[in-house]
Scaffold this motif. Structure first.
Motif, short mmCIF file in Angstrom:
data_model
loop_
_atom_site.label_atom_id
_atom_site.label_comp_id
_atom_site.label_asym_id
_atom_site.label_seq_id
_atom_site.Cartn_x
_atom_site.Cartn_y
_atom_site.Cartn_z
N ASP A 334 0.85 -1.20 0.00
CA ASP A 334 0.00 0.00 0.00
C ASP A 334 0.88 1.24 0.00
N ILE A 335 1.66 1.38 -1.07
CA ILE A 335 2.55 2.54 -1.24
C ILE A 335 1.80 3.61 -2.03
N GLY A 336 2.20 4.87 -1.83
CA GLY A 336 1.57 5.99 -2.50
C GLY A 336 0.94 6.92 -1.49
N ALA A 337 0.36 8.01 -1.95
CA ALA A 337 -0.26 9.02 -1.07
C ALA A 337 0.79 9.51 -0.08
N ASP A 338 0.56 9.30 1.24
CA ASP A 338 1.51 9.80 2.25
C ASP A 338 2.68 8.85 2.47
N LYS A 339 2.64 7.65 1.85
CA LYS A 339 3.73 6.69 2.03
C LYS A 339 4.56 6.63 0.75
N GLN A 340 5.59 7.46 0.68
CA GLN A 340 6.41 7.56 -0.52
C GLN A 340 7.71 6.78 -0.33
N VAL A 341 8.13 6.09 -1.39
CA VAL A 341 9.38 5.35 -1.40
C VAL A 341 10.17 5.80 -2.62
N ASP A 342 11.38 6.32 -2.40
CA ASP A 342 12.15 6.92 -3.48
C ASP A 342 12.33 6.00 -4.68
N TYR A 343 12.68 4.72 -4.42
CA TYR A 343 13.04 3.85 -5.53
C TYR A 343 11.85 3.43 -6.39
N PHE A 344 10.63 3.76 -5.96
CA PHE A 344 9.47 3.52 -6.83
C PHE A 344 9.38 4.59 -7.92
N ASN A 345 10.09 5.70 -7.71
CA ASN A 345 10.12 6.80 -8.69
C ASN A 345 8.71 7.24 -9.09
N LEU A 346 7.84 7.43 -8.08
CA LEU A 346 6.47 7.86 -8.37
C LEU A 346 6.47 9.34 -8.70
N ALA A 347 5.77 9.69 -9.75
CA ALA A 347 5.70 11.10 -10.16
C ALA A 347 4.91 11.92 -9.14
N LYS A 348 5.24 13.19 -9.04
CA LYS A 348 4.50 14.08 -8.12
C LYS A 348 3.08 14.25 -8.66
N GLU A 349 2.10 14.13 -7.77
CA GLU A 349 0.70 14.23 -8.17
C GLU A 349 0.03 15.39 -7.45
N GLU A 350 -0.93 16.00 -8.11
CA GLU A 350 -1.68 17.10 -7.51
C GLU A 350 -2.49 16.62 -6.32
N ASN A 351 -3.03 15.40 -6.44
CA ASN A 351 -3.85 14.86 -5.35
C ASN A 351 -3.49 13.39 -5.13
N PRO A 352 -2.36 13.14 -4.45
CA PRO A 352 -1.87 11.75 -4.33
C PRO A 352 -2.82 10.81 -3.63
N ALA A 353 -3.67 11.31 -2.71
CA ALA A 353 -4.61 10.42 -2.01
C ALA A 353 -5.60 9.81 -2.98
N LEU A 354 -5.83 10.50 -4.10
CA LEU A 354 -6.75 9.99 -5.13
C LEU A 354 -5.98 9.48 -6.34
N GLY A 355 -4.70 9.23 -6.15
CA GLY A 355 -3.87 8.95 -7.31
C GLY A 355 -3.37 7.53 -7.44
N TYR A 356 -2.12 7.44 -7.88
CA TYR A 356 -1.48 6.17 -8.22
C TYR A 356 -0.95 5.55 -6.94
N ARG A 357 -1.71 4.62 -6.36
CA ARG A 357 -1.33 4.06 -5.07
C ARG A 357 -1.89 2.65 -4.91
N ALA A 358 -1.34 1.93 -3.94
CA ALA A 358 -1.86 0.64 -3.48
C ALA A 358 -2.07 -0.35 -4.63
N ILE A 359 -3.30 -0.89 -4.74
CA ILE A 359 -3.55 -1.95 -5.73
C ILE A 359 -3.37 -1.43 -7.15
N ARG A 360 -3.48 -0.11 -7.34
CA ARG A 360 -3.30 0.45 -8.68
C ARG A 360 -1.86 0.30 -9.15
N ILE A 361 -0.93 0.44 -8.22
CA ILE A 361 0.48 0.19 -8.56
C ILE A 361 0.68 -1.29 -8.86
N CYS A 362 0.11 -2.15 -8.02
CA CYS A 362 0.30 -3.60 -8.18
C CYS A 362 -0.26 -4.12 -9.50
#
Length: 539
Positions: A334-362
């Motif tokens: 359940d990575i994304g939103a407030d739980k950021q991990v550098d090596y995932f290289n997730l792009a900055k999002e305007e609204n990360p809580a509604l963004g690319y996170r958790a099962i969507r990454i998987c």
């Protein structure tokens, strides 16, 4: 005496010195140098020191977390011996006639970008590693101390706020309590405090200053107050309050071994939420019936690269074995939103809580997902592991998950690797969409677990990390309770069980209402297991 009032997130009284969490604030400047060979020598000396540090870290990690988890420090040592890396730094120093710090930072950026652009997930993971080892060299070159808590004795940890990646690296034996300037009741600092059963106060504002570092203090977690350099009268009052709290906890100890059953005979499972292997001891100490939420993302937060299948397998197997046949529900990444991990290289999002996170990454990076699933299924042969998937919004997602699971089990069968062929699969109910289609979802899975933190956030359209919205965030809102009841009714209609693993599960003012809804399981922080049991037995 200085008194500052904030918001309590866990009760209790702690007395000790304040230790401010230090963050390295290095600024790398480009400087022209005449003695380039002198700068090369400075770099080589710093590199040698870094290798020595990593050797010590490897030895300590071997004792603390085992060989698989200590391996990362060996990888970092090898990177510091990489000829391409060394030659790049020395070449920049000599040809551009610049300081070693600038050459190291430039090489780190170049190599990190190169690794991140590769298709292979393993090589992408090296991007964070090269940044990490380079930061270590820069720290040595600049003479700065490492980030973290600088104390030999247990202390009250103070900070503006702490990120998940910072909380997981704290030496838990050195933490008496938390005091933060900002943060919310659902911040990871607050969740960690509840897991560790220690007082915590947030929202103290800028009155909590680094000038108080090293001073005597008291945290009153019941009132949300911190006293700095307390007078004798306050100290005596707080010591008495601490003694009374310890007496109450001793009374709760008498509930160990008792059933979670109401006076009318209704039984409820009371499980625990944990973030890592070390927390299992707290579950057993507090007589938890099982683990209702193992936040597997903390394996990723604690690592500087993607945890391998073997590393994850060892962790899941150890938890399953330690729980000796009791149910262990492991939530997938359940990575994304407030739980950021550098090596995932997730792009900055305007609204990360509604963004690319958790099962969507998987589901969009199945190679990461399959690695975790293989580890989970292999570990299922050693205990009663169940798996649940976060941030579900549709039946189609569950069907896609099952397709990927089928691929994984087919590979395991072909390799004759044992696993539990009847492993329970569940989903988290934490979006209004999942609630509204919960009857259809219940046909696809074995259980539901309500994540009330996110369900509250998405139902009320309130960012749960925003302290300015605390007064608007009504966790008892009728809409939230109605959604939990709807999910419970639909789960039971299909013969499936339902639990609550969000922070609301530990709210004993709602226990009676949850039981009336037919909730089958409450998963809470280890420290809340006995208080919840006490409440159940009173009903």
């Amino acid at each position: 005496m200085i008194t500052i009032t904030g918001k309590s997130v866990f009760g209790g009284v702690s007395i000790g010195k304040i230790s401010f969490y230090k963050r390295d604030k290095k600024v790398v400047k480009r400087l022209h140098v005449e003695d380039t060979e002198g700068e090369v020598t400075r770099f080589q000396s710093a590199r040698a020191t870094a290798i020595e540090q990593l050797k010590k870290l490897y030895e300590k990690a071997m004792d603390d977390v085992g060989e698989a988890n200590a391996a990362i420090f060996e990888i970092h040592q090898m990177m510091l011996d990489d000829l391409d890396y060394i030659e790049s730094i020395e070449n920049i120093i000599r040809t551009q006639e610049v300081n070693a710090e600038f050459a190291v930072a430039t090489t780190a950026d170049n190599f990190s970008e190169m690794f991140a652009s590769m298709d292979d997930a393993y090589m992408q993971g090296r991007a964070a590693d090269v940044k990490d080892v380079s930061e270590r060299i820069l720290t040595i070159l600049s003479g700065a101390g490492e980030s973290g808590v600088k104390t030999d004795e247990p202390a009250i940890i103070a900070a503006d706020d702490l990120a998940p990646s910072e909380t997981v690296q704290l030496d838990k034996d050195k933490v008496l309590g938390f005091a933060t300037m900002y943060g919310s009741s659902n911040s990871h600092t607050a969740i960690l405090a509840r897991t560790m059963n220690i007082p915590a106060v947030i929202g103290l504002g800028q009155e909590l200053s680094e000038k108080f570092d090293g001073r005597d203090a008291i945290i009153d977690g019941f009132t949300g107050t911190i006293y700095i350099e307390p007078d004798e009268a306050t100290l005596e009052l707080m010591r008495e309050k601490q003694r009374q709290d310890q007496e109450q906890r001793a009374l709760l100890e008498q509930l160990k071994g008792k059933e979670n059953v109401t006076k009318s005979g209704q039984k409820v499972n009371v499980y625990a939420n944990i973030g890592n292997i070390a927390d299992v001891g707290l579950v057993l100490k507090n007589d938890g019936g099982g683990i209702g939420l193992f936040r597997s993302e903390f394996l990723y937060l604690e690592s500087s690269t993607f945890p391998t299948e073997e590393e994850q397998f060892v962790a899941y197997k150890q938890v399953a074995e330690n729980m000796a046949g009791k149910r262990v529900i492991i939530r997938t990444l359940d990575i994304g939103a407030d739980k950021q991990v550098d090596y995932f290289n997730l792009a900055k999002e305007e609204n990360p809580a509604l963004g690319y996170r958790a099962i969507r990454i998987c589901l969009t990076q199945p190679e990461i997902f399959k690695t975790q699933l293989r580890a989970l299924y292999r570990a299922s042969a050693f205990g009663q592991i169940a798996i649940m998937f976060p941030m579900i919004i549709s039946v189609d997602e569950v069907k896609r998950i099952k397709e990927i699971i089928a691929e994984v089990t087919e590979e395991l069968d072909a390799a004759e690797i044992p696993y539990n062929k009847n492993i329970e699969l569940g989903i988290m109910i934490e979006t209004p969409a999942a609630v509204m289609v919960s009857r259809e979802l219940a046909k696809e899975v074995d259980f539901f677990s309500v994540g009330t933190n996110d369900l509250t956030q998405y139902t009320l359209a309130i960012d749960r990390q925003n302290p300015k919205l605390e007064s608007f965030c009504d966790t008892h809102h009728p809409a939230i309770l109605a959604m939990i009841k709807m999910a419970a009714d639909n789960a039971h209609a299909e013969g499936k069980w339902i639990g609550i693993c969000g922070e609301l599960g530990a709210d004993t003012t709602l226990t009676e209402q949850f039981l009336a809804m037919g909730v089958d399981e409450l998963s809470v922080s280890p420290a809340m297991i006995l208080p919840v049991r006490k409440r159940i037995r009173e009903l």
